[in-house]
Design a protein around this motif. Structure first.
Motif, PDB file in Angstrom:
ATOM      1  N   GLN A 105       0.443   2.894  -2.212  1.00  0.00           N
ATOM      2  CA  GLN A 105       0.972   1.544  -2.392  1.00  0.00           C
ATOM      3  C   GLN A 105      -0.146   0.512  -2.239  1.00  0.00           C
ATOM      4  O   GLN A 105      -0.258  -0.419  -3.035  1.00  0.00           O
ATOM      5  CB  GLN A 105       2.075   1.277  -1.375  1.00  0.00           C
ATOM      6  CG  GLN A 105       2.770  -0.043  -1.555  1.00  0.00           C
ATOM      7  CD  GLN A 105       3.940  -0.214  -0.592  1.00  0.00           C
ATOM      8  OE1 GLN A 105       4.044   0.494   0.409  1.00  0.00           O
ATOM      9  NE2 GLN A 105       4.808  -1.146  -0.881  1.00  0.00           N
ATOM     10  N   ASP A 106      -0.994   0.687  -1.234  1.00  0.00           N
ATOM     11  CA  ASP A 106      -2.085  -0.256  -0.992  1.00  0.00           C
ATOM     12  C   ASP A 106      -3.167  -0.179  -2.074  1.00  0.00           C
ATOM     13  O   ASP A 106      -3.697  -1.200  -2.500  1.00  0.00           O
ATOM     14  CB  ASP A 106      -2.726   0.008   0.374  1.00  0.00           C
ATOM     15  CG  ASP A 106      -1.794  -0.307   1.533  1.00  0.00           C
ATOM     16  OD1 ASP A 106      -0.760  -0.977   1.308  1.00  0.00           O
ATOM     17  OD2 ASP A 106      -2.085   0.128   2.664  1.00  0.00           O
ATOM     18  N   ASN A 107      -3.496   1.039  -2.500  1.00  0.00           N
ATOM     19  CA  ASN A 107      -4.606   1.218  -3.438  1.00  0.00           C
ATOM     20  C   ASN A 107      -4.224   1.000  -4.902  1.00  0.00           C
ATOM     21  O   ASN A 107      -5.085   0.674  -5.713  1.00  0.00           O
ATOM     22  CB  ASN A 107      -5.209   2.616  -3.289  1.00  0.00           C
ATOM     23  CG  ASN A 107      -5.943   2.766  -1.974  1.00  0.00           C
ATOM     24  OD1 ASN A 107      -6.409   1.795  -1.388  1.00  0.00           O
ATOM     25  ND2 ASN A 107      -6.016   3.983  -1.476  1.00  0.00           N
ATOM     26  N   TYR A 108      -2.969   1.199  -5.246  1.00  0.00           N
ATOM     27  CA  TYR A 108      -2.574   1.116  -6.650  1.00  0.00           C
ATOM     28  C   TYR A 108      -1.535   0.036  -6.916  1.00  0.00           C
ATOM     29  O   TYR A 108      -1.027  -0.071  -8.019  1.00  0.00           O
ATOM     30  CB  TYR A 108      -2.043   2.473  -7.135  1.00  0.00           C
ATOM     31  CG  TYR A 108      -3.094   3.546  -7.037  1.00  0.00           C
ATOM     32  CD1 TYR A 108      -4.151   3.605  -7.939  1.00  0.00           C
ATOM     33  CD2 TYR A 108      -3.037   4.501  -6.028  1.00  0.00           C
ATOM     34  CE1 TYR A 108      -5.123   4.583  -7.843  1.00  0.00           C
ATOM     35  CE2 TYR A 108      -4.010   5.486  -5.925  1.00  0.00           C
ATOM     36  CZ  TYR A 108      -5.044   5.523  -6.831  1.00  0.00           C
ATOM     37  OH  TYR A 108      -6.003   6.495  -6.721  1.00  0.00           O
ATOM     38  N   ALA A 109      -1.200  -0.731  -5.921  1.00  0.00           N
ATOM     39  CA  ALA A 109      -0.231  -1.820  -6.056  1.00  0.00           C
ATOM     40  C   ALA A 109       1.089  -1.339  -6.657  1.00  0.00           C
ATOM     41  O   ALA A 109       1.730  -2.042  -7.425  1.00  0.00           O
ATOM     42  CB  ALA A 109      -0.821  -2.966  -6.877  1.00  0.00           C
ATOM     43  N   VAL A 110       1.471  -0.135  -6.316  1.00  0.00           N
ATOM     44  CA  VAL A 110       2.753   0.419  -6.763  1.00  0.00           C
ATOM     45  C   VAL A 110       3.781   0.088  -5.699  1.00  0.00           C
ATOM     46  O   VAL A 110       3.545   0.283  -4.515  1.00  0.00           O
ATOM     47  CB  VAL A 110       2.659   1.952  -6.954  1.00  0.00           C
ATOM     48  CG1 VAL A 110       3.998   2.545  -7.329  1.00  0.00           C
ATOM     49  CG2 VAL A 110       1.603   2.288  -8.002  1.00  0.00           C
ATOM     50  N   ARG A 111       4.923  -0.397  -6.095  1.00  0.00           N
ATOM     51  CA  ARG A 111       5.958  -0.775  -5.142  1.00  0.00           C
ATOM     52  C   ARG A 111       7.188   0.127  -5.219  1.00  0.00           C
ATOM     53  O   ARG A 111       7.906   0.289  -4.259  1.00  0.00           O
ATOM     54  CB  ARG A 111       6.404  -2.231  -5.373  1.00  0.00           C
ATOM     55  CG  ARG A 111       5.296  -3.243  -5.152  1.00  0.00           C
ATOM     56  CD  ARG A 111       5.005  -3.429  -3.667  1.00  0.00           C
ATOM     57  NE  ARG A 111       3.851  -4.299  -3.459  1.00  0.00           N
ATOM     58  CZ  ARG A 111       2.670  -3.889  -3.034  1.00  0.00           C
ATOM     59  NH1 ARG A 111       2.445  -2.623  -2.788  1.00  0.00           N
ATOM     60  NH2 ARG A 111       1.692  -4.735  -2.867  1.00  0.00           N
TER      61      ARG A 111
ATOM     62  N   GLN B  83      10.229   5.534  -5.816  1.00  0.00           N
ATOM     63  CA  GLN B  83      10.303   6.752  -6.628  1.00  0.00           C
ATOM     64  C   GLN B  83       8.934   7.092  -7.205  1.00  0.00           C
ATOM     65  O   GLN B  83       8.516   8.257  -7.198  1.00  0.00           O
ATOM     66  CB  GLN B  83      11.327   6.571  -7.753  1.00  0.00           C
ATOM     67  CG  GLN B  83      11.510   7.817  -8.607  1.00  0.00           C
ATOM     68  CD  GLN B  83      12.137   8.954  -7.835  1.00  0.00           C
ATOM     69  OE1 GLN B  83      13.047   8.740  -7.059  1.00  0.00           O
ATOM     70  NE2 GLN B  83      11.638  10.162  -8.041  1.00  0.00           N
ATOM     71  N   ASP B  84       8.223   6.092  -7.688  1.00  0.00           N
ATOM     72  CA  ASP B  84       6.872   6.317  -8.216  1.00  0.00           C
ATOM     73  C   ASP B  84       5.935   6.797  -7.109  1.00  0.00           C
ATOM     74  O   ASP B  84       5.130   7.709  -7.317  1.00  0.00           O
ATOM     75  CB  ASP B  84       6.311   5.047  -8.848  1.00  0.00           C
ATOM     76  CG  ASP B  84       7.009   4.674 -10.148  1.00  0.00           C
ATOM     77  OD1 ASP B  84       7.655   5.556 -10.754  1.00  0.00           O
ATOM     78  OD2 ASP B  84       6.909   3.501 -10.553  1.00  0.00           O
ATOM     79  N   LEU B  85       6.039   6.174  -5.934  1.00  0.00           N
ATOM     80  CA  LEU B  85       5.194   6.575  -4.814  1.00  0.00           C
ATOM     81  C   LEU B  85       5.484   8.019  -4.384  1.00  0.00           C
ATOM     82  O   LEU B  85       4.556   8.798  -4.124  1.00  0.00           O
ATOM     83  CB  LEU B  85       5.378   5.618  -3.634  1.00  0.00           C
ATOM     84  CG  LEU B  85       4.864   4.194  -3.850  1.00  0.00           C
ATOM     85  CD1 LEU B  85       5.381   3.266  -2.759  1.00  0.00           C
ATOM     86  CD2 LEU B  85       3.340   4.189  -3.890  1.00  0.00           C
ATOM     87  N   LEU B  86       6.767   8.366  -4.327  1.00  0.00           N
ATOM     88  CA  LEU B  86       7.126   9.747  -3.974  1.00  0.00           C
ATOM     89  C   LEU B  86       6.628  10.728  -5.030  1.00  0.00           C
ATOM     90  O   LEU B  86       6.139  11.809  -4.691  1.00  0.00           O
ATOM     91  CB  LEU B  86       8.643   9.871  -3.800  1.00  0.00           C
ATOM     92  CG  LEU B  86       9.195   9.312  -2.498  1.00  0.00           C
ATOM     93  CD1 LEU B  86      10.722   9.250  -2.556  1.00  0.00           C
ATOM     94  CD2 LEU B  86       8.750  10.148  -1.310  1.00  0.00           C
ATOM     95  N   SER B  87       6.717  10.350  -6.290  1.00  0.00           N
ATOM     96  CA  SER B  87       6.222  11.220  -7.364  1.00  0.00           C
ATOM     97  C   SER B  87       4.719  11.422  -7.247  1.00  0.00           C
ATOM     98  O   SER B  87       4.218  12.534  -7.444  1.00  0.00           O
ATOM     99  CB  SER B  87       6.565  10.634  -8.734  1.00  0.00           C
ATOM    100  OG  SER B  87       7.961  10.604  -8.911  1.00  0.00           O
ATOM    101  N   MET B  88       4.011  10.360  -6.921  1.00  0.00           N
ATOM    102  CA  MET B  88       2.564  10.466  -6.734  1.00  0.00           C
ATOM    103  C   MET B  88       2.238  11.381  -5.549  1.00  0.00           C
ATOM    104  O   MET B  88       1.299  12.181  -5.611  1.00  0.00           O
ATOM    105  CB  MET B  88       1.953   9.074  -6.539  1.00  0.00           C
ATOM    106  CG  MET B  88       2.014   8.215  -7.792  1.00  0.00           C
ATOM    107  SD  MET B  88       1.615   6.473  -7.496  1.00  0.00           S
ATOM    108  CE  MET B  88      -0.155   6.572  -7.250  1.00  0.00           C
ATOM    109  N   CYS B  89       3.030  11.291  -4.490  1.00  0.00           N
ATOM    110  CA  CYS B  89       2.840  12.170  -3.322  1.00  0.00           C
ATOM    111  C   CYS B  89       3.095  13.625  -3.691  1.00  0.00           C
ATOM    112  O   CYS B  89       2.329  14.515  -3.308  1.00  0.00           O
ATOM    113  CB  CYS B  89       3.775  11.773  -2.188  1.00  0.00           C
ATOM    114  SG  CYS B  89       3.266  10.308  -1.301  1.00  0.00           S
TER     115      CYS B  89
END
Length: 102
Positions: free
Chosen positions: A49-55, A58-64
């Motif tokens: 979230q901090d490095n890619y400005a993704v909020r 669901q997107d953050l969980l997918s990236m994880c």
């Protein structure tokens, strides 16, 4: 009569991942690793979230998931390669010993 799972060292815990609470029934000895895993996921989400400005959570969980699945596959591949190397060394040692004792 067999004991039920609750009598065999199971506990109920609540895990927070991405601001959602998940109630789980787990073996007592798994609690620490599950809590550590949830912390790793939340920490990695914050980092993304901090490095890619993704909020979007669901997107953050997918990236994880992608991050940890990739790491798991790399570790599996590395382990298989190490197993092959060990097997090769054992075979070489066996041949050496067979020649020595023949």
């Amino acid at each position: 009569m067999p004991a039920n799972k609750a009598q065999m060292g199971e506990i109920s815990i609540k895990i927070n991942i991405a601001d959602r609470i998940y109630p789980l029934r787990i073996a007592t000895e798994e609690e620490e690793v599950i809590r550590r895993a949830a912390k790793l996921i939340n920490d990695r989400m914050k980092e993304f979230q901090d490095n890619y400005a993704v909020r979007d959570k669901q997107d953050l969980l997918s990236m994880c998931v992608l991050h940890y699945a990739t790491a798991t596959l790399k570790a599996d591949d590395s382990s298989k390669q190490e197993d092959k190397e060990v097997a090769k060394k054992v075979h070489q040692l066996d041949e050496l010993l067979s020649g020595f004792f023949s």
